[in-house]
Design a protein around this motif. Structure first.
Motif, PDB file in Angstrom:
ATOM      1  N   ILE A 149      63.911  18.109  13.754  1.00  0.00           N
ATOM      2  CA  ILE A 149      63.393  17.792  12.659  1.00  0.00           C
ATOM      3  C   ILE A 149      63.334  18.728  11.298  1.00  0.00           C
ATOM      4  N   TYR A 185      54.480  19.601  11.835  1.00  0.00           N
ATOM      5  CA  TYR A 185      55.059  19.949  10.343  1.00  0.00           C
ATOM      6  C   TYR A 185      54.246  21.502  10.025  1.00  0.00           C
ATOM      7  N   CYS A 193      54.543  14.391  15.619  1.00  0.00           N
ATOM      8  CA  CYS A 193      55.581  14.517  14.414  1.00  0.00           C
ATOM      9  C   CYS A 193      54.724  13.385  13.527  1.00  0.00           C
ATOM     10  N   VAL A 194      54.881  13.653  12.252  1.00  0.00           N
ATOM     11  CA  VAL A 194      54.108  12.748  11.059  1.00  0.00           C
ATOM     12  C   VAL A 194      55.193  11.593  11.105  1.00  0.00           C
TER      13      VAL A 194
HETATM   14 MO   LIG Z   1      57.458  16.539  11.042  1.00  0.00          MO
END
Ligand SMILES: [Mo]
Ligand SMILES: Nc1nc2c(c(=O)[nH]1)N[C@H]1C(S)=C(S)[C@@H](COP(=O)(O)O)O[C@H]1N2
Length: 345
Positions: free
Chosen positions: A32, A162, A77-78
């Motif tokens: 990502i 992130y 992960c978002v």
């Molecule tokens: Mo992410």
């Protein structure tokens, strides 16, 4: 005899899944954001500086020679995929900070990558103490691959991923926080606690312009966070190359809509009519398509990690006319793939 059953395993995995997350397909670790560090002949180093009494730079060798600790870290992960219990090893951030001796006025830590955009993120020192981040050198028992942040990256347990900067090069102690790249560019929440679903900071949209665009169904190249379009009906909706993260399109009539190259991550399309819609090269990571009609839709080269396709009674409508090529399909969970393959493909 006492082997855990499949049900046991999945329920314990569920207990570790924060709200709104789903497990990524077995052994898949999506890449990502940036995929490679800055191309440079300079040797790799890691520096701690800013509000410290002993600014320190370690060479890559010095870091790799230090004693390592083993950790098992859950990646969230978002965009709604999680990879649980990833074994990692490396050097605790706290040890390097202690050697550099933060000054009393230091309250935040900024992490900067050796990458083209000098990618960064930050944490408060309080969160550093709470989460005990690792400067990870290995994952899954092997040196971190370059695309996953090798030779070393930050790995922050208990926060969306992130915060875990790849190709970590600089650690700066600050009195005031500085918003990182995703936090300012994408509106990602600065706290990033997955258990509290702190995905996005709310941001106000320029109301009049949004209203005008909603009437016209014209969002080409537009960047908007959290668009509220639920229930809308358009004959020709267009959002080519648009960045519309976290948008709500529930119940919308979006036949033949053109989302080519758009970023629709974490969007909600529950019950939407998407027949013939074009999602070619679009990013729909984490989007919810429960009950949506995707017949004739084109998902070629789309990024679909973490999408929701709904369960029994609220399943997305997908048939042989839905263009869902193998390279896209393989981003889905095994259950989703099985479900789609039960649909004449
Ligand atoms: Mo992410
Ligand atoms: N240098 C750098 N670090 C980064 C990013 C990035 O774009 N550049 N993206 C972040 C995001 S949003 C996530 S989810 C993870 C992804 O790490 P992975 O590619 O190893 O899965 O890295 C984080 N660290």
């Amino acid at each position: 005899m006492n082997e855990p059953t499949h049900a046991d395993r999945s329920s314990s995995a569920l207990a570790q899944l924060p709200p709104g997350q789903q497990l990524v397909a077995r052994d898949k670790w999506p890449v990502i954001g940036e995929r490679s560090p800055l191309q440079s002949d300079r040797p790799w180093t890691l520096t701690v500086q800013g509000l410290v009494s002993q600014p320190t730079t370690w060479s890559c060798d010095e870091l790799l020679r230090r004693p390592r600790v083993d950790r098992v870290i859950d990646i969230h992960c978002v965009t709604r995929w999680s990879r649980l219990q990833v074994p990692m090893s490396g050097v605790p951030l706290a040890l390097l900070l202690a050697e550099a001796q933060p000054l009393p006025e230091a309250r935040f830590v900024r992490f900067v990558a050796r990458s083209e955009r000098a990618h960064d993120s930050s944490l408060s020192l309080a969160v550093v103490r709470e989460t005990d981040p690792l400067i990870a050198i290995t994952a899954d028992g092997a040196p971190l691959s370059q695309e996953h942040g090798g030779p070393f990256r930050l790995a922050v347990p208990g926060r969306y991923f992130y915060k875990s900067v790849k190709w970590l090069e600089e650690i700066e102690l600050l009195a005031e926080d500085r918003l990182g790249y995703w936090e300012s560019e994408a509106g990602y929440h600065n706290q990033a606690d997955p258990w509290l679903e702190q995905r996005y900071a709310t941001r106000l949209l320029p109301g009049a312009e949004v209203a005008e665009r909603l009437i016209a169904g014209q969002f080409d190249d537009t960047h908007l966070l959290g668009l509220q379009a639920a229930g809308g009906q358009w004959l020709r909706f267009s959002a080519r190359r648009a960045v519309l993260r976290n948008a709500k399109f529930d119940g919308c009539r979006l036949m033949e809509a053109d989302f080519t190259g758009a970023n629709l991550s974490n969007g909600s399309f529950v019950g939407a009519d998407l027949r013939g819609a074009n999602f070619a090269a679009a990013d729909v990571e984490g989007a919810d398509f429960s009950g949506a009609d995707l017949r004739g839709a084109d998902l070629a080269s789309a990024s679909v990690f973490g999408v929701t396709l709904g369960g029994p009674g609220q399943a997305a409508v997908i048939d042989a006319t839905t263009r869902w090529p193998a390279d896209v399909l393989e981003q889905l969970t095994p259950d989703q793939i099985a479900y789609l393959q039960g649909h004449d493909r």
